[in-house]
Design a protein around this motif. Structure first.
Motif, mmCIF file in Angstrom:
data_model
loop_
_atom_site.group_PDB
_atom_site.id
_atom_site.type_symbol
_atom_site.label_atom_id
_atom_site.label_comp_id
_atom_site.label_asym_id
_atom_site.label_seq_id
_atom_site.Cartn_x
_atom_site.Cartn_y
_atom_site.Cartn_z
ATOM 1 N N GLN A 48 0.835 -1.210 0.000
ATOM 2 C CA GLN A 48 0.000 0.000 0.000
ATOM 3 C C GLN A 48 0.868 1.258 0.000
ATOM 4 N N LEU A 71 2.153 1.709 -3.571
ATOM 5 C CA LEU A 71 1.054 2.151 -4.434
ATOM 6 C C LEU A 71 0.725 3.616 -4.186
ATOM 7 N N LEU A 72 0.730 4.025 -2.932
ATOM 8 C CA LEU A 72 0.439 5.422 -2.595
ATOM 9 C C LEU A 72 1.458 6.352 -3.239
ATOM 10 N N GLN A 131 0.809 9.320 -6.011
ATOM 11 C CA GLN A 131 1.178 10.721 -5.734
ATOM 12 C C GLN A 131 2.118 11.279 -6.797
ATOM 13 N N ARG A 183 -4.322 1.648 4.906
ATOM 14 C CA ARG A 183 -3.823 3.003 5.154
ATOM 15 C C ARG A 183 -4.909 4.043 4.879
ATOM 16 N N ASP A 226 -4.470 7.287 4.290
ATOM 17 C CA ASP A 226 -4.134 8.191 3.179
ATOM 18 C C ASP A 226 -4.387 7.527 1.823
ATOM 19 N N LEU A 227 -4.150 6.217 1.712
ATOM 20 C CA LEU A 227 -4.443 5.512 0.468
ATOM 21 C C LEU A 227 -5.949 5.422 0.245
ATOM 22 N N ARG A 254 -7.123 8.536 -1.221
ATOM 23 C CA ARG A 254 -6.670 8.658 -2.600
ATOM 24 C C ARG A 254 -7.583 7.882 -3.555
ATOM 25 N N LEU A 255 -8.026 6.718 -3.086
ATOM 26 C CA LEU A 255 -8.858 5.858 -3.935
ATOM 27 C C LEU A 255 -10.327 6.232 -3.894
#
Length: 646
Positions: free
Chosen positions: A449, A452-453, A457, A494, A496-497, A500-501
């Motif tokens: 994760q 990926l994050l 970004q 996470r 923050d992820l 984002r998604l």
């Protein structure tokens, strides 16, 4: 010569009047006279027939022959000018196309229709140099009274056929003049001029063919999507095509004649010129002198036969990957038009998905297993501006954690034991410009994760074991059957992820919440399955639809499809009957309803109701009722006895 002419005249008169042939006459003339007599040619005819309309057509068709022949005709005439000669060009039928001569000679020729447009074939005018040369297919000279027609006896004519590329006669060159001024070299001059005409025509044809081939080559290379560059053995650029000019943003004149190393800065071009070529294709970032942008290309070099140079092929990596994706099925196939459902809540979800397709924002599809999250992902991709680009799906829960990184981000050669020679691009690289669908995103490890994050970004990836930063432009559609908010609270996903998604979240309804769509889906799946199995099932009994609508469908649409396929496999008639449904449909329904006040209908009761319905529909005709149920009459009688219906 005068004595020869008088002797010939006597020979001619005896043949015309008495049909007697003199054996001393030239064999060609003998056979021609015989043909002329057989054809009924009038020996006292004044000349050939003139056809002006045919002349116009012939002049147009023979324009190239005339253009090539005219200078040589003028050269011939310059030799005999003032001596009463004419130089004539005819077509393959004997029609006069062009006549050059002294004015007085041309006036004399006109009296016997020896003019442009007149036909001088042997069939009409008998033995004459033009017509007989065409018939015999070789050069010949006809002297004075050797002519079959008396009108020509004052002339001696020398003619030679002109042949085209296939050896066919395409015309005749003739020189005619007073019989007493002709010498043995006259025919030789005509033959020499014809050879020059034929050679010139061949050169023009080769030149035209070369020009045509050049145009074909230009057109072919410019239709190719790959960039092409041809260079000589010294590295000097000979030719480029339109695709390469687009890749380099340079016109052909900027490259042609220059060395390849003065255009491109990559060391690989120096290696080729120094004899260190490589096998196969090479993936490079093309560096062009004077330009900052680097083009990501697959480079291939092929030696030209004879060791005279190289053909260099430039394939843009994005186009290569699009081709690979198309060949490997990495394309979205489903559109919104193919999604089945009309329940209000489901229609609302489709509208939300269509709106999401109009943007490049990340989408998070939420829903139970089997609800069709992958179907929505494909439809969103196909409705957006990336629809002609790759759509690559990866199941994050189906790939071992230690392999997921190399699947997503790729790896370089030697990154780990068993790594493929040359490395391998990851799914993000392959999806560049398109969409990547991350199914079961909730199963991704925390370590992955984080990676990926970072990709989301920076919009860049670095292959495992590598150092090169590769920019990627992908849209993310993620899906999960987990409640990610709870996973975030439990610190297994996470936060923050997640944010984002979760830009555009869309919840896909389970089948039990849109039961009005079950008959639609059942009808569609039944049609698809029956066609695939080679069966002709055109109806679903009301009892089947009722049973399907009563069931709770924990496996959602996927389970519905599976159960219908099993039922169709068991069906022998044209109607899907309730007795073909698996027992689990009724058992699970019974278990779930056991604590409910609503009465439960068991499978046996469903069978009884289906039996009654079939008998009623067919007015108690047992044969037709059994056929509609897909069972034998004996089975029908046994079930009627079992349910006390006799």
């Amino acid at each position: 010569m005068q004595k020869d002419k008088q002797q010939l005249h006597e020979i001619w008169k005896r043949f015309i009047n008495e049909g007697r042939m003199d054996s001393h006459l030239d064999p060609f003339i003998q056979t021609s006279w015989i043909r002329s007599k057989k054809n009924g040619v009038n020996a006292f005819r004044r000349g050939g027939s003139v056809a002006e309309k045919q002349l116009k057509k012939a002049l147009k068709e023979k324009s190239l022959l005339i253009e090539v022949s005219l200078p040589l005709m003028e050269s011939l005439f310059a030799i005999v000018e003032g001596s009463g000669f004419v130089v004539i060009l005819c077509d393959e039928t004997g029609m006069l196309l062009k006549v050059i001569g002294d004015e007085e000679t041309i006036r004399e020729a006109e009296k016997m229709s020896f003019v442009e447009g007149a036909s001088w074939n042997e069939h009409e005018l008998g033995t004459n140099a033009i017509g007989t040369a065409i018939f015999e297919g070789q050069p010949l000279q006809v002297y004075a009274h050797e002519h079959y027609c008396a009108a020509c006896h004052a002339w001696t004519c020398s003619a030679s056929p002109i042949r085209g590329k296939n050896g066919d006669i395409i015309g005749v060159l003739n020189m005619s003049g007073p019989f007493d001024k002709v010498n043995p070299h006259t025919l030789g001059m005509v033959v020499s001029a014809v050879k020059a005409i034929e050679t010139h025509l061949q050169l023009l044809e080769k030149s035209e063919k070369n020009e045509m081939m050049k145009r074909y080559l230009e057109a072919t290379t410019n239709t190719l999507k790959d960039g092409l560059l041809i260079m000589d053995k010294n590295g000097r650029i000979v030719k480029t095509n339109g695709a390469l000019q687009q890749i380099t943003d340079m016109v052909e004149e900027e490259m042609t004649g220059k060395t390849v190393v003065s255009i491109f800065k990559n060391r690989i071009f120096d290696d080729v010129l120094e004899g260190r070529a490589w096998a196969g294709d090479k993936e490079i970032r093309l560096r062009i002198n004077g330009k900052e942008e680097r083009k990501h290309v697959l480079l291939g070099m092929h030696p030209i036969a004879g060791n005279i140079g190289w053909l260099i092929q430039f394939k843009e990596i994005q186009q290569v990957r699009q081709f690979v994706n198309a060949m490997t099925g990495s394309q979205a196939k489903i559109t919104f038009q193919e999604i089945i459902g009309r329940s209000p809540a489901f229609v609302t979800q489709i509208q939300e998905a269509k709106q999401a397709a109009m943007t490049d924002a990340n989408v998070l599809l939420l829903g139970e297993s089997g609800t069709g999250k992958d179907v929505f992902a494909q439809a969103i991709h196909n409705a957006g501006n990336r629809r002609h680009k790759p759509f690559i799906a990866i199941n994050c829960g189906a790939i071992p954690r230690d392999l997921l990184g190399s699947e997503l981000f790729g790896y370089e050669e030697g990154a780990f034991t068993g790594a493929r020679k040359g490395g391998s691009p990851g799914k993000f690289e392959l999806a560049d410009g398109g969409t990547i669908f991350l199914d079961e995103i909730g199963e991704m490890s925390l370590e992955m994760q984080v990676v990926l994050l970072r990709v989301l970004q920076t919009k860049e990836v670095i292959r495992i074991g590598g150092h090169r930063v590769l920019p990627v432009n992908v849209r993310i559609i993620a899906a999960t059957n987990k409640k990610l908010e709870e996973e975030v609270r439990n610190e297994t996903f996470r936060e923050d992820l997640f944010y984002r998604l979760n830009v555009i979240p869309i919840r896909i309804l389970p089948l039990r919440e849109r039961k009005e769509d079950i008959p639609l889906l059942a009808n569609y799946f039944a049609g698809e399955c029956s066609r695939r199995m080679g069966k002709k099932i055109d109806r679903i009994s009301p009892a089947v639809n009722e049973a399907l609508c009563e069931y709770e469908w924990p496996g959602n649409v996927r389970e519905l499809q599976n159960i219908l396929e099993r039922s169709i496999h068991k069906t022998t008639g044209t109607m899907l009957q309730v007795n073909t449904l698996p027992a689990e449909v009724f058992r699970r329904h019974t278990m779930e309803q056991s604590n409910s006040s609503k009465p439960v209908m068991k499978k046996e009761e469903w069978k009884k109701q289906a039996l009654l319905q079939a008998l009623s529909l067919h007015e108690n005709n047992c044969s037709r009722a059994a056929k509609s149920l897909g069972i034998s009459r004996s089975t029908l009688y046994r079930q009627m006895e079992q349910f006390h219906l006799k």
